[in-house]
Enzyme design. Structure first.
Site, PDB file in Angstrom:
ATOM      1  N   ASP A 132      32.008  29.134  46.172  1.00  0.00           N
ATOM      2  CA  ASP A 132      32.039  30.354  45.382  1.00  0.00           C
ATOM      3  C   ASP A 132      30.924  30.349  44.332  1.00  0.00           C
ATOM      4  OD1 ASP A 132      33.633  32.812  44.463  1.00  0.00           O
ATOM      5  OD2 ASP A 132      33.529  31.628  42.627  1.00  0.00           O
ATOM      6  N   GLU A 174      28.189  31.196  48.856  1.00  0.00           N
ATOM      7  CA  GLU A 174      28.182  32.578  48.382  1.00  0.00           C
ATOM      8  C   GLU A 174      26.991  32.697  47.438  1.00  0.00           C
ATOM      9  OE1 GLU A 174      30.977  35.836  46.041  1.00  0.00           O
ATOM     10  OE2 GLU A 174      30.876  33.768  45.357  1.00  0.00           O
TER      11      GLU A 174
END
Length: 580
Positions: free
Chosen positions: A231, A285
């Site tokens: 993330d 990401e």
């Protein structure tokens, strides 16, 4: 085009592919994988508390096998106060009690793998929860103590330290520093949080932080996970001088994003992943607009793949899509990494709603209540886009519910919205909960078998979803679920699809400006009509082309507007141009 109108040999191959699963020893599985995103809270609830859980996922693994996925990506399933939907983690080595236990997770990983489905988990290295033991220890410690060095504690500016250290802007809007209170009640230092105040940023210059995350990777790889999704992967490293944005110029000089030191972190992670038998993948990401700097994260000693957000943010149209595809493939080519394709996720307005609007682009800061949408137009375009991305080179991500054609739920009661993006915008931004509403499985009334009858789901489901349940769509050859299932079966069965090359087919339908056409291999073509008017496929079909699948029924030999068709080519003579 429906399954009933596809030639019998295609039907046979589709049925065979739907029950087949890829060999779990394939070291390159990730280059062509179809990865299904599970947002656990909203997938299936087995214990009746209205919140999805791992037992619910385990009960529906057969559904995922039937759909034809290769891997499941789980959003954070760890203990968390849920200040940001689980992205505020308290303990990386356990499971949130609402979701189950660590033993449940281990059983799920084994059971999914037995069906040929790998597991990918989320890690959130930029920050942790303010309830994490590390941060609680830091709050209790004195300024300058070792416990505080794992974070970004800093005195404020001004005579009394009342001014924030920097004016960096939060990813959730608003300020990025919160002031602490000393034990005697006086104002203390400030701490950094690029998201909410409940998510303090870690200091990745500290060896404890790096060592802890390396051990977390080993913990889950030891339990059989096939990969991790990272993330906010470009945000970890901060400039210790705390400059304002723009004070230092040049690539890698942004104070909080895409700093060069990040690559050392991911090289160490890649070494850990490569030390395990089988391929354990790192998926980033990464929101980085510079193509060359984006590609740098995908060198063969760093991440395997990264999320491609450019395509989902593009406006509807052949020229826009072609440019996004061209740029994406060009960015990945120098490092030999496969591209990834995704239409939505747990943060993004669902395609059925987004593509039905006058403005079909996506940007977080543009989200507002009351934006009109045309459901039928959005549905047709979402189906067409699904076939388009499934035909592109690389791996494919599907967010749960997109295979059912679910729309964004935009009339949630405001007192039930939990997403911090809503509150930190002053109530202007509707937030992301509209794409997180629990899935409808069966029945005519909520909770649609998501939870046992009589249970109240954590977010309410629209009654009109009765027509979109898995039960309602599974036996309907015209349904969006059937379209996805057939497409994934063909994608697995046709050698030209998945990883590989793409050639633009510029002379497929001369003069059709709204048409996007490309070939994969010697005998497969994808034709996308993004305009309003039908385009004739007669020349292609008459020359030996065979329709394999289409997102909308053909009108004679014409492909309707906002539709995609897959063709098998036989005796065609074509002019193609390599992508890039």
């Amino acid at each position: 085009m429906t399954r009933s109108s596809v030639d019998s040999d295609v039907l046979t191959r589709t049925a065979r592919a739907a029950t087949a699963q890829p060999p779990t020893h394939d070291p390159l599985w990730w280059r062509s994988a179809v990865i299904y995103q599970v947002y656990v809270r909203s997938f299936a609830d087995a214990d009746g508390d209205g919140t999805g859980d791992l037992a619910g996922v385990r009960a529906h693994l057969g559904y995922l096998k039937d759909l034809g996925v290769d891997a499941i990506w789980f959003n954070p399933w760890y203990p968390s106060p849920m200040a940001d939907g689980g992205y505020d983690v308290v303990d990386y080595r356990d499971i949130h009690p609402q979701f189950g236990t660590l033993a449940d997770a281990e059983a799920l990983i084994r059971e999914a793998l037995a069906l040929g489905i790998r597991t990918i988990i989320d890690v959130v290295p930029n920050h942790i929860s303010d309830q994490h033991p590390w941060f609680q220890e830091a709050l209790a410690a004195e300024p300058g103590s070792p416990a505080r060095e794992r974070f970004w504690f800093h005195p404020g500016k001004g005579e009394n330290g009342d001014e924030i250290p920097t004016h960096w802007v939060s990813s959730f809007q608003g300020e990025t520093w919160t002031r602490t209170t000393n034990p005697d009640g006086t104002p203390g230092e400030w701490y950094l949080h690029m998201f909410t105040p409940e998510q303090p940023d870690l200091n990745w210059n500290h060896p404890d932080v790096r060592r802890e995350h390396e051990e977390i990777l080993r913990f889950w790889f030891d339990r059989g996970v096939a990969g991790v999704r990272i993330d906010s992967a470009a945000l970890l490293i901060k400039d210790a001088d705390l400059p304002e944005v723009g004070e230092k110029q040049g690539p890698g000089q942004h104070p909080t994003e895409d700093r060069d030191e990040l690559h050392d972190v991911y090289r160490s992670w890649r070494a850990i992943a490569d030390s395990y038998a089988g391929t354990r993948v790192l998926v980033g990401e990464i929101w980085v607009p510079d193509i060359d700097r984006f590609a740098a994260y995908l060198r063969d000693d760093e991440m395997h793949t990264a999320f491609n957000f450019d395509f989902l943010a593009r406006p509807w149209g052949a020229a826009s899509f072609r440019e996004s595809i061209r740029q994406t493939l060009a960015a990945h080519a120098p490092v030999g990494a496969p591209s990834t394709w995704v239409l939505s996720n747990h943060d993004v307005t669902r395609p059925v709603t987004r593509y039905g609007r006058a403005d079909t682009t996506f940007a977080f800061l543009k989200k507002r209540f009351g934006v009109p949408t045309d459901p039928e137009l959005g549905r047709n375009r979402a189906r067409a886009a699904a076939l388009l991305v499934a035909a592109l080179p690389g791996s494919l991500y599907i967010y749960q519910g997109d295979e059912l054609g679910l729309p964004e739920v935009e009339d949630l009661p405001r007192d039930l919205i939990e997403d911090p993006m809503h509150y930190r915008s002053g109530g202007v931004d509707p937030g992301r909960d509209g794409c997180r509403v629990p899935l409808p499985w069966a029945g005519d009334e909520p909770p649609f078998a998501f939870s046992p009858d009589g249970s109240r789901t954590w977010l309410p489901q629209p009654p009109q979803w009765r027509a979109l349940t898995v039960e309602a769509q599974r036996s309907d050859p015209h349904s969006t679920f059937s379209l996805y299932r057939d497409a994934l079966a063909l994608r697995r069965d046709l050698p030209a699809l998945g990883d590989g090359d793409l050639d633009w087919w510029d002379d497929a339908l001369p003069g059709a400006d709204d048409v996007l056409a490309f070939r994969r291999g010697d005998d497969f073509a994808c034709i996308v009509n993004t305009g309003e008017d039908p385009v004739s496929l007669g020349p292609l079909i008459g020359a030996g082309g065979q329709i394999l699948l289409a997102s909308s029924p053909l009108e004679g030999a014409s492909l309707p507007g906002d539709s995609t068709a897959w063709l098998r080519l036989t005796s065609l003579t074509t002019t193609t141009h390599p992508a890039g």
